[in-house]
Design an enzyme around this catalytic site. Structure first.
Site, PDB file in Angstrom:
ATOM      1  N   GLY A 232      71.909  28.435 -12.355  1.00 46.55           N
ATOM      2  CA  GLY A 232      73.239  28.033 -12.243  1.00 46.55           C
ATOM      3  C   GLY A 232      74.363  28.382 -13.112  1.00 46.55           C
TER       4      GLY A 232
ATOM      5  N   GLY B 214      65.647  24.279 -10.910  1.00 43.27           N
ATOM      6  CA  GLY B 214      66.561  25.796 -10.931  1.00 43.27           C
ATOM      7  C   GLY B 214      67.205  25.889  -9.281  1.00 43.27           C
TER       8      GLY B 214
ATOM      9  CG  ASP C 117      67.812  28.986  -2.934  1.00 38.88           C
ATOM     10  OD1 ASP C 117      67.154  27.758  -3.254  1.00 38.88           O
ATOM     11  OD2 ASP C 117      68.353  29.220  -2.109  1.00 38.88           O
TER      12      ASP C 117
ATOM     13  CD  GLU D 107      59.926  33.658 -12.727  1.00 41.38           C
ATOM     14  OE1 GLU D 107      59.082  33.238 -13.690  1.00 41.38           O
ATOM     15  OE2 GLU D 107      61.152  33.800 -12.572  1.00 41.38           O
TER      16      GLU D 107
END
Length: 579
Positions: free
Chosen positions: A167, A222, A224, A229
């Site tokens: 972000g 975190g 999407d 991952e």
């Protein structure tokens, strides 16, 4: 110390006899009768305190005279140091304004509080109780702790991945904000702050099954793409399934004589002698990823594990998965869903790339997506935005504008499995004509036990031509730019994806489609140049100039691919958006 009170307590509670009762002081309320039963805690203000506090200068003061907290909403209890407990006392003008304070032993009950104006938002609430007897406070902490220990779905040990640059670069700060919630709930956490692209993937893939089984779940702090991952790292060596079904002519176009689409992926990779990357180099910045090995194929970790779940603490640019699974893009809300042990099944898209370019060899490469796979406009935006990472989340608006003005279309051929009429009836609320059925908490469609299987012998619907975009929405994909998502009535765990084909059209018409996406209650699919198919599997083959695929915000080049939905493959720490 008082417990299992007599007739006075039963009378105060209307004849109901709880498992435990005591007279304690509730901060900013007064002296109450606190009771514990199988459902939770309840309290009622004593008559003497009620007479003291009800009226001050002609106004009724303070919180309600009675209250309750369910154990399902309590995430922690703790004994704290001796200190002050306050209450309002209107017996004099000075005390009416300043209240009274007592020094006593105290314990805190930590619970959730739901926003009345925005129901999806949860916040933390503290109820401070006091008593002059330390043993009484300890007794309450022990009993409440024993009751909370019976909430079996709650995690005890979690593996946390923090993306520091996610972000606006607030990943670490976001984790610091929610970390005290996990500490209070006695959840043990192993925190890994990633140092490079693909770090979380490497850790998840190299973690042994024995190590993974020590955890109740894995959290991504975190967005999407970071969750994608971790998801691929988890599934890459542990998921065993056949390739997606394909039409006969698609298989012939591959020219592959040494493999079958019905052969399980894990077995195919287990018998490969050369090292073939599961995820292509440069996609996640991973220098090398070995192929499947025999050890990987004999995984002891079961994806159907009733205990193990994945979760997200939102710190990304769009956070569509969080919005669709909790209803709110809020780190505190997500953390509370986790510590309370919420659970919702999530469909996962399995995408198999067969060729990178029309001239490349057939080398099956498997990827998984939790929210969306997009080509054309969506792929061009993710590619363009990579050049402007320094802009933060605003890079998507800038890149989107540039790609829109470019107005580039791509030639492709798409085929998707047709959904049978009886399946449509089951998946639309028993055929009731009730408009769009939105996926919510305890969704009856997602909770349906009806078996979902991909039958390659079914009818394949085909579309060929020039497309501005090809999108496969596994969930609704709600976000700040699309309040209803790409498909408002897409579900989290129904075993279907929504294939959206945007045919080449004038730029003005495409703008109308995008404006409908950005509008609450819009109809972005109600255009002649838009094809919408609800399906379980599809194939894609491009010709001429190619775009790139966008899988949950990650780049994935592919000239030919096939995809299917794996119903409820993973469980999330979430309960679904509230009604």
């Amino acid at each position: 110390m008082e417990s299992n009170g007599g007739g006075g307590i039963r009378g105060a509670l209307g004849g109901h006899e709880p498992a435990l009762c005591s007279s304690v002081f509730l901060d900013h309320v007064g002296q109450v009768i606190l009771c514990l039963d199988s459902d939770g805690l309840s309290w009622k203000l004593l008559e003497s305190s009620k007479m003291d506090r009800n009226i001050c200068f002609g106004f009724k003061l303070g919180p309600p005279d009675a209250g309750e907290i369910k154990f399902c909403d309590i995430y922690a209890v703790e004994l704290i140091d001796q200190g002050l407990v306050h209450r309002s006392n209107p017996s004099s003008p000075a005390r009416c304004i300043l209240g009274e304070e007592w020094q006593m032993y105290r314990f805190i009950v930590h619970a959730i509080e739901r926003s009345r104006s925005q129901p999806p938002l949860w916040s933390t609430a503290m109820f401070i109780f006091g008593n002059r007897d330390l043993q009484t406070c300890r007794m309450w902490v022990d009993h409440i702790s024993a009751s909370l220990s019976k909430e079996m779905d709650r995690p005890k040990n979690l593996l946390i991945f923090v993306h520091p640059m996610s972000g606006k670069g607030n990943g670490c700060k976001t984790w610091e904000t929610v970390a005290p919630i996990f500490s209070r709930a006695n959840v043990q956490t192993k925190v890994i702050v990633t140092e490079r692209a693909g770090h979380a993937f490497d850790v998840m893939r190299s973690t042994t099954d024995e190590e993974l089984m020590l955890y109740d779940g894995v959290l991504a702090v975190g967005g999407d793409g970071f969750f994608n991952e971790i998801l691929n790292g988890l599934l890459s060596t542990r998921h065993k399934a056949s390739y997606p079904p394909t039409p006969a002519d698609f298989l012939q176009s591959l020219g592959g004589d040494n493999f079958s689409v019905d052969e399980p992926i894990s077995e195919i990779f287990c018998h490969e002698e050369d090292e073939r990357p599961l995820i292509p180099d440069k996609v996640l910045g991973i220098s090398s990823i070995s192929a499947y090995s025999g050890k990987d194929c004999n995984s002891k970790f079961l994806l159907s594990n009733e205990r193990f779940r994945l979760g997200i603490i939102p710190a990304g640019s769009t956070d569509a998965i969080v919005i669709c699974t909790t209803g709110a893009r809020d780190p505190i809300t997500s953390a509370l869903h986790v510590v309370l042990g919420k659970r919702v099944g999530l469909d996962i898209g399995q995408i198999v790339r067969w060729r990178i370019t029309s001239a490349s060899k057939v080398e099956p490469c498997v990827r998984y997506a939790a929210s969306f796979a997009g080509y054309g406009f969506y792929g061009d935006v993710i590619t363009e935005s990579e050049r402007y990472r320094w802009m933060g989340p605003k890079r998507y608006d800038y890149a989107g504008t540039k790609v829109f003005m470019r107005h580039r279309s791509y030639e492709a051929e798409i085929a998707c499995l047709e959904v049978k009429a009886e399946e449509r009836k089951v998946q639309s609320g028993d055929g009731k004509k009730c408009g769009r059925v939105i996926c919510r908490v305890d969704c009856t469609i997602c909770n349906s036990k009806t078996a979902v299987e991909c039958d390659e012998s079914g009818n394949w619907l085909r579309s060929k031509g020039c497309f501005l975009s090809v999108g496969a929405a596994i969930i609704a994909n709600r976000n700040e730019r699309a309040p209803d998502g790409l498909v408002a009535d897409a579900h989290l765990g129904d075993g279907f994806l929504h294939l959206i084909l945007i045919k080449d059209c004038p730029r003005a018409l495409y703008l109308l489609h995008l404006l409908q996406l950005a509008k609450k209650g819009g109809n972005p699919l109600d255009f002649e140049f838009v094809e919408h198919h609800k399906t379980r599997a599809f194939t894609f083959k491009s010709s001429g100039n190619s775009s790139i695929w966008n899988l949950d915000g990650e780049q994935f080049p592919a000239h030919q691919l096939s995809a299917q939905v794996l119903r409820g493959l993973v469980s999330m720490f979430a309960s679904g958006p509230p009604v």
